[in-house]
Design an enzyme around this catalytic site. Structure first.
Site, short mmCIF file in Angstrom:
data_model
loop_
_atom_site.label_atom_id
_atom_site.label_comp_id
_atom_site.label_asym_id
_atom_site.label_seq_id
_atom_site.Cartn_x
_atom_site.Cartn_y
_atom_site.Cartn_z
N GLU A 43 0.85 -1.19 0.00
CA GLU A 43 0.00 0.00 0.00
C GLU A 43 0.89 1.24 0.00
OE1 GLU A 43 -3.81 1.54 2.66
OE2 GLU A 43 -2.14 0.54 3.66
N LYS A 114 -10.27 0.28 -1.73
CA LYS A 114 -10.34 -0.09 -0.31
C LYS A 114 -11.67 0.37 0.32
CE LYS A 114 -7.58 0.69 3.90
NZ LYS A 114 -6.40 1.42 4.42
N CYS A 157 -4.69 -3.69 3.46
CA CYS A 157 -4.32 -3.26 4.82
C CYS A 157 -5.41 -3.46 5.88
CB CYS A 157 -3.84 -1.81 4.78
SG CYS A 157 -2.87 -1.34 6.24
#
Length: 273
Positions: A43, A114, A157
């Site tokens: 990321e 995300k 993440c």
């Protein structure tokens, strides 16, 4: 193909775009030279810095990141994941955090924005409010049947703390879970490896987790320890805290063996929940 090498790359990205791209290419090349066929960047691989600067650079960053991934995949003949980069949206005050998976021929295989945003106050005094400058994606992550490799599920993440997302990916056929991250040093020391192993064990799937490491702009410090983990939860490779890569074999026959030995996916009772 039943087995191949996967690489989880580890970087210390900064606010300097060209330096970040050079560092990323160096690690992609090294992984390819070691025989890796599936390579993941972490990321924020192209930019780790001030939110306002990210917003200003977002149009340029989005274009450069997509082009970079295509170029690197073709140049080094790898399937390449760009683990997260900013993509501007209409208001100019927010960006998406997008991951793209690119095939060896430079074709875009899938993208994912995300959906879980990191809004927390940590005991070390650091506060994170991703929702102030990020907009969550509005679609569930994809599973991609990568020719010659395996079925890859995407995430980013903070998603790792939401097991229902990974159960969805497994229900959609994933055999390998990509979890690129910029995990904080404070949470990482206690939670990073545990969470990655949990996602591997409960889903009897490989986990490939590229990572940021070290000191970035301001007080931001990332945990490191990019990893490749097998479906039994065994850590096959750990990149430690320096820039580099965790590289290990992925064996699709091994996935089948583990799922036969520990058939928890067959024992689910979804109608009760």
């Amino acid at each position: 193909m039943t087995d191949f090498l996967a690489a989880a790359l580890q970087l210390t990205s900064s606010s300097e775009l060209e330096a970040n791209f050079l560092a990323a290419e160096e690690q992609v090349e090294l992984a390819a030279r070691r025989g890796a066929e599936l390579v993941g960047l972490p990321e924020n691989f192209a930019f780790m810095g001030d939110d306002q600067k990210r917003l200003e650079l977002a149009p340029e960053l989005a274009e450069k990141c997509s082009r970079f991934l295509v170029t690197m995949a073709r140049r080094y003949q790898v399937v390449l994941l760009g683990g997260g980069f900013p993509v501007p949206i209409g208001d100019g005050l927010h960006t998406l955090n997008r991951s793209e998976l690119v095939g060896r021929d430079g074709q875009l295989l899938a993208r994912y924005d995300k959906i879980h945003l990191f809004d927390v106050d940590l005991p070390d005094g650091n506060t994170y409010r991703e929702s102030e400058t990020f907009t969550p994606g509005d679609s569930l992550p994809p599973v991609v049947d990568v020719p010659g490799l395996c079925r890859v599920g995407m995430s980013i993440c903070y998603d790792v703390r939401f097991p229902e997302l990974y159960r969805y990916l497994i229900s959609s056929g994933a055999e390998l879970l990509m979890i690129p991250a910029a995990f904080t040093a404070f949470t990482g020391k206690d939670h990073w490896q545990v969470l990655l192993q949990a996602r591997a064990i409960e889903n009897t799937a490989y986990v490939v987790a590229p990572a940021q490491t070290g000191l970035h702009s301001g007080r931001r410090q990332s945990h490191g320890h990019a990893m490749v983990i097998d479906p039994w939860g065994t850590v096959l490779a750990d990149a430690g805290v320096l820039q580099g890569a965790a590289i290990a074999p992925v064996d699709t026959f091994h996935i089948g063996r583990i799922r036969e030995q520990m058939p928890c996916l067959k024992h689910r009772q979804p109608e009760l929940f």
